[in-house]
Write a protein that holds these residues in place. Sequence first.
Motif, PDB file in Angstrom:
ATOM      1  N   GLN A 111       0.734  -1.487  -0.107  1.00  0.00           N
ATOM      2  CA  GLN A 111      -0.081  -0.029  -0.224  1.00  0.00           C
ATOM      3  C   GLN A 111       0.795   1.008  -0.029  1.00  0.00           C
ATOM      4  O   GLN A 111       1.501   0.997   0.507  1.00  0.00           O
ATOM      5  N   ASP A 112       0.644   2.292  -0.909  1.00  0.00           N
ATOM      6  CA  ASP A 112       1.332   3.017  -0.779  1.00  0.00           C
ATOM      7  C   ASP A 112       0.375   4.430  -0.062  1.00  0.00           C
ATOM      8  O   ASP A 112      -0.285   4.262   1.119  1.00  0.00           O
ATOM      9  N   ARG A 113       0.792   5.765   0.700  1.00  0.00           N
ATOM     10  CA  ARG A 113       0.194   6.365   1.242  1.00  0.00           C
ATOM     11  C   ARG A 113      -1.425   6.637   1.141  1.00  0.00           C
ATOM     12  O   ARG A 113      -1.792   7.047   2.305  1.00  0.00           O
ATOM     13  N   SER A 114      -1.603   6.521   0.021  1.00  0.00           N
ATOM     14  CA  SER A 114      -2.999   6.501  -0.762  1.00  0.00           C
ATOM     15  C   SER A 114      -3.725   5.512   0.141  1.00  0.00           C
ATOM     16  O   SER A 114      -4.535   5.951  -0.319  1.00  0.00           O
ATOM     17  N   GLY A 115      -3.064   4.708  -0.227  1.00  0.00           N
ATOM     18  CA  GLY A 115      -3.956   3.415   0.175  1.00  0.00           C
ATOM     19  C   GLY A 115      -4.289   2.448  -0.616  1.00  0.00           C
ATOM     20  O   GLY A 115      -4.032   1.038  -0.781  1.00  0.00           O
TER      21      GLY A 115
END
Length: 144
Positions: free
Chosen positions: A85-89
């Motif tokens: 998962q990246d920072r945005s989900g």
Amino acid sequence: MKRVMVFIDGGNLYHGLRDFVGRTDVDLGKLAQKLAGDRELVRTHYYNCPVRREDGEDRYRRQQKFFDALRNLPDFEIMLGHLQQDRSGALVEKGVDVSLAVDMLSRAYKDHYDIAVLVSGRRLCQGRPGSPAPDTLLVFSAIL
């Protein structure tokens, strides 16, 4: 006779086929043979990320069955990255593009092939979610 290695970015190919062709049932063994033509197909390398079990048991099982079928193809190698998962989900692939590039270059350096074929499908620009738009470009590439 020229030696060919095929490198398939499985995630990008799958999504490109699904989004723009409407089907994903491509026989990758036959595709690699077709791309090699009358040259010697040395090996096919397939890169992808397994879906996470928590994102759907049925989807996970279907993909594992697909990977098992690929493992049974002659001279076919599967390399798996992972989803993160990246920072945005959003889930993003990790370890696929770099592995593919390193393998392609290291095998060239070791003189394992004369011709590399890269198979991928990627949206370079995205229009409306869920539908191809005029500003969408899908690239299926082959390096000969």
